[in-house]
Design a protein around this motif. Structure first.
Motif, PDB file in Angstrom:
ATOM      1  N   ALA B  11       0.897  -1.271  -0.045  1.00 36.17           N
ATOM      2  CA  ALA B  11      -0.215  -0.178   0.142  1.00 36.17           C
ATOM      3  C   ALA B  11       0.750   1.246   0.083  1.00 36.17           C
ATOM      4  N   ALA B  12       1.989   1.244   0.833  1.00 37.68           N
ATOM      5  CA  ALA B  12       2.786   2.221   0.747  1.00 37.68           C
ATOM      6  C   ALA B  12       3.364   2.587  -0.652  1.00 37.68           C
ATOM      7  N   LYS B  13       3.497   1.732  -1.328  1.00 33.10           N
ATOM      8  CA  LYS B  13       4.033   1.707  -2.723  1.00 33.10           C
ATOM      9  C   LYS B  13       3.211   2.016  -3.770  1.00 33.10           C
ATOM     10  N   GLY B  14       1.837   2.247  -3.308  1.00 32.81           N
ATOM     11  CA  GLY B  14       0.787   2.701  -4.305  1.00 32.81           C
ATOM     12  C   GLY B  14      -0.037   1.611  -4.627  1.00 32.81           C
ATOM     13  N   ASN B  15      -0.187   0.427  -4.232  1.00 32.55           N
ATOM     14  CA  ASN B  15      -0.913  -0.392  -4.534  1.00 32.55           C
ATOM     15  C   ASN B  15      -2.218  -0.421  -3.824  1.00 32.55           C
ATOM     16  N   GLU B  16      -3.002   0.109  -4.658  1.00 36.14           N
ATOM     17  CA  GLU B  16      -4.508   0.237  -4.298  1.00 36.14           C
ATOM     18  C   GLU B  16      -5.311  -0.934  -3.475  1.00 36.14           C
ATOM     19  N   PRO B  17      -5.302  -2.103  -4.402  1.00 36.44           N
ATOM     20  CA  PRO B  17      -5.847  -3.640  -3.833  1.00 36.44           C
ATOM     21  C   PRO B  17      -5.320  -3.561  -2.382  1.00 36.44           C
ATOM     22  N   ALA B  18      -4.102  -3.606  -2.215  1.00 36.03           N
ATOM     23  CA  ALA B  18      -3.504  -3.744  -0.861  1.00 36.03           C
ATOM     24  C   ALA B  18      -4.120  -2.968   0.160  1.00 36.03           C
ATOM     25  N   PHE B  19      -4.164  -1.673  -0.176  1.00 39.32           N
ATOM     26  CA  PHE B  19      -4.938  -0.732   0.835  1.00 39.32           C
ATOM     27  C   PHE B  19      -6.379  -1.158   1.229  1.00 39.32           C
ATOM     28  N   VAL B  20      -6.912  -1.363   0.092  1.00 40.08           N
ATOM     29  CA  VAL B  20      -8.201  -1.796   0.222  1.00 40.08           C
ATOM     30  C   VAL B  20      -8.677  -3.067   1.065  1.00 40.08           C
ATOM     31  N   SER B  21      -7.758  -4.009   0.912  1.00 43.35           N
ATOM     32  CA  SER B  21      -7.780  -5.420   1.566  1.00 43.35           C
ATOM     33  C   SER B  21      -7.377  -5.011   3.250  1.00 43.35           C
ATOM     34  N   LEU B  22      -6.542  -4.073   3.440  1.00 41.65           N
ATOM     35  CA  LEU B  22      -6.258  -3.814   4.719  1.00 41.65           C
ATOM     36  C   LEU B  22      -7.478  -3.198   5.560  1.00 41.65           C
ATOM     37  N   TYR B  23      -7.874  -2.319   4.562  1.00 42.26           N
ATOM     38  CA  TYR B  23      -9.281  -1.421   5.292  1.00 42.26           C
ATOM     39  C   TYR B  23     -10.325  -2.561   5.492  1.00 42.26           C
ATOM     40  N   GLN B  24     -10.599  -3.441   4.495  1.00 45.34           N
ATOM     41  CA  GLN B  24     -11.685  -4.225   4.770  1.00 45.34           C
ATOM     42  C   GLN B  24     -11.250  -5.098   5.843  1.00 45.34           C
ATOM     43  N   ARG B  25     -10.200  -5.715   6.176  1.00 45.23           N
ATOM     44  CA  ARG B  25      -9.753  -6.577   7.178  1.00 45.23           C
ATOM     45  C   ARG B  25      -9.950  -5.792   8.658  1.00 45.23           C
ATOM     46  N   HIS B  26      -9.752  -4.606   8.565  1.00 40.70           N
ATOM     47  CA  HIS B  26      -9.561  -4.004  10.005  1.00 40.70           C
ATOM     48  C   HIS B  26     -10.692  -3.053  10.362  1.00 40.70           C
ATOM     49  N   GLN B  27     -11.285  -2.526   9.405  1.00 42.62           N
ATOM     50  CA  GLN B  27     -12.237  -1.553   9.656  1.00 42.62           C
ATOM     51  C   GLN B  27     -13.497  -2.099  10.576  1.00 42.62           C
ATOM     52  N   GLY B  28     -13.966  -3.015  10.630  1.00 38.01           N
ATOM     53  CA  GLY B  28     -14.897  -3.567  11.435  1.00 38.01           C
ATOM     54  C   GLY B  28     -14.499  -3.465  12.950  1.00 38.01           C
ATOM     55  N   PRO B  29     -13.621  -4.214  13.213  1.00 39.56           N
ATOM     56  CA  PRO B  29     -13.184  -4.128  14.771  1.00 39.56           C
ATOM     57  C   PRO B  29     -13.010  -2.833  15.061  1.00 39.56           C
ATOM     58  N   LEU B  30     -12.368  -2.104  14.515  1.00 43.10           N
ATOM     59  CA  LEU B  30     -12.043  -0.909  14.721  1.00 43.10           C
ATOM     60  C   LEU B  30     -13.272   0.241  14.994  1.00 43.10           C
TER      61      LEU B  30
END
Lengths: 145, 180
Positions: B11-30
């Motif tokens: 995600a830091a390198k600009g990979n959008e799917p990686a960022f979206v995966s991180l979001y989908q994985r952690h947004q619920g509990p957060l």
């Protein structure tokens, strides 16, 4: 104990009644923010891709198209009997027309052209035919017996 | 499943799917943590948004060897909640309670009122007690996971949870006595 059980039941009930996830618009907002943050990278990647594609096309064109054959050099010279090509005379200009000039030269002058005079020629001056191209560059030499 | 640390690097390198995966994985509990801590959906969403925006700007603060990404994100959420708590003094429970389709029935109303009271009671707890209640009792994490997220010993989690439950029970009992 009972109080705790009731409380835990209520916790479970509370958890089930509350929203489990953030709204879908939040993901859209964050994705937009992500794209806004990385546009240059995306553009740079596409530039690199375009440059690589162009390079590949150029390479393929280079490999596929027949290369123009360079005109045979010194062919005319070699076909003339007795002429020795001068080592520095590869001018790259195709030989189209020539002039043959008979000259008297000293051994050292011949040596400066890169040609070794025949051992038999001991006299001070040596007769030679110089073959000069249309560009004025001497291309070959022939010793006159 | 790709590890969080790898997704973060991508995600830091600009990979959008990686960022979206991180979001989908952690947004619920957060989101649930911030919701139960603040009592407000808007606040919870704002904090989740701020957390992921901060991940965009600088993800190098997360050190995989020191703990999980979720613990790290919960840590950021706690700091943000504390800041907001200082600004607002006290979170007020959200009035937009989901309406039951049978809300005309007395028991449904009564149940809703119970939950509303419980939410208010949880929000009235000190933040360090509220955190353990939210993570252990509402989110269902075990003591060690909660201790890891809160960066404190397991014993502290146990004792805080014990006291928090006692306070909540007392509040709920008091409410029953008052309404009787």
């Amino acid at each position: 104990m009972n109080e705790n059980t009731d409380l835990l039941d209520q916790f479970r009930c509370l958890a089930s009644t509350q929203p489990r996830e953030a709204g879908p618009y939040l993901e859209q907002k964050l994705t937009a923010a992500f794209r806004a943050r990385h546009p240059q990278r995306i553009r740079r990647i596409s530039l690199y891709t375009a440059a690589a594609a162009l390079a590949a096309m150029a390479l393929i064109a280079f490999l596929l198209y027949p290369k123009p054959q360079p005109p045979p050099r010194f062919e005319y010279v070699y076909s003339a009997p007795g002429f020795i090509p001068l080592p520095y005379a590869e001018s790259g200009v195709p030989l189209e027309s020539v002039v043959v000039m008979r000259v008297q030269m000293r051994r050292d002058q011949l040596s400066s052209l890169g040609v070794t005079a025949p051992a038999a020629a001991e006299s001070a001056k040596i007769s030679a035919d110089i073959l000069v191209g249309q560009d004025g560059v001497p291309r070959a030499v022939r010793f006159v017996q | 499943m790709t590890p969080d640390a790898d997704l973060l690097k991508l995600a830091a390198k600009g990979n959008e799917p990686a960022f979206v995966s991180l979001y989908q994985r952690h947004q619920g509990p957060l989101f649930r943590f911030t919701l139960h801590m603040s009592g407000q959906v808007e606040t919870a969403e704002e904090i989740v948004q701020e957390i992921f925006l901060s991940l965009l700007t600088d993800s190098r603060n997360f050190v995989p060897g020191k703990g999980t990404l979720q613990g790290y994100l919960i840590g950021i959420a706690r700091n943000m909640l504390r800041t907001r708590l200082r600004q607002n003094q006290r979170f007020v429970s959200d009035a937009s309670e989901p309406v039951s389709p049978h809300s005309e029935l007395f028991d449904a109303l009564s149940k809703q009122q119970d939950l509303q009271d419980l939410r208010s009671a949880i929000l009235s707890l000190p933040p360090n007690y509220r955190e353990v209640v939210v993570l252990c009792d509402i989110e269902g994490l075990d003591y060690s996971q909660t201790a890891s997220h809160l960066a404190c010993p397991v014993g502290t989690v146990r004792s805080r949870l014990h006291r928090a439950r006692a306070v909540l029970s007392a509040k709920m009992q008091k409410r029953i006595r008052c309404s009787a």
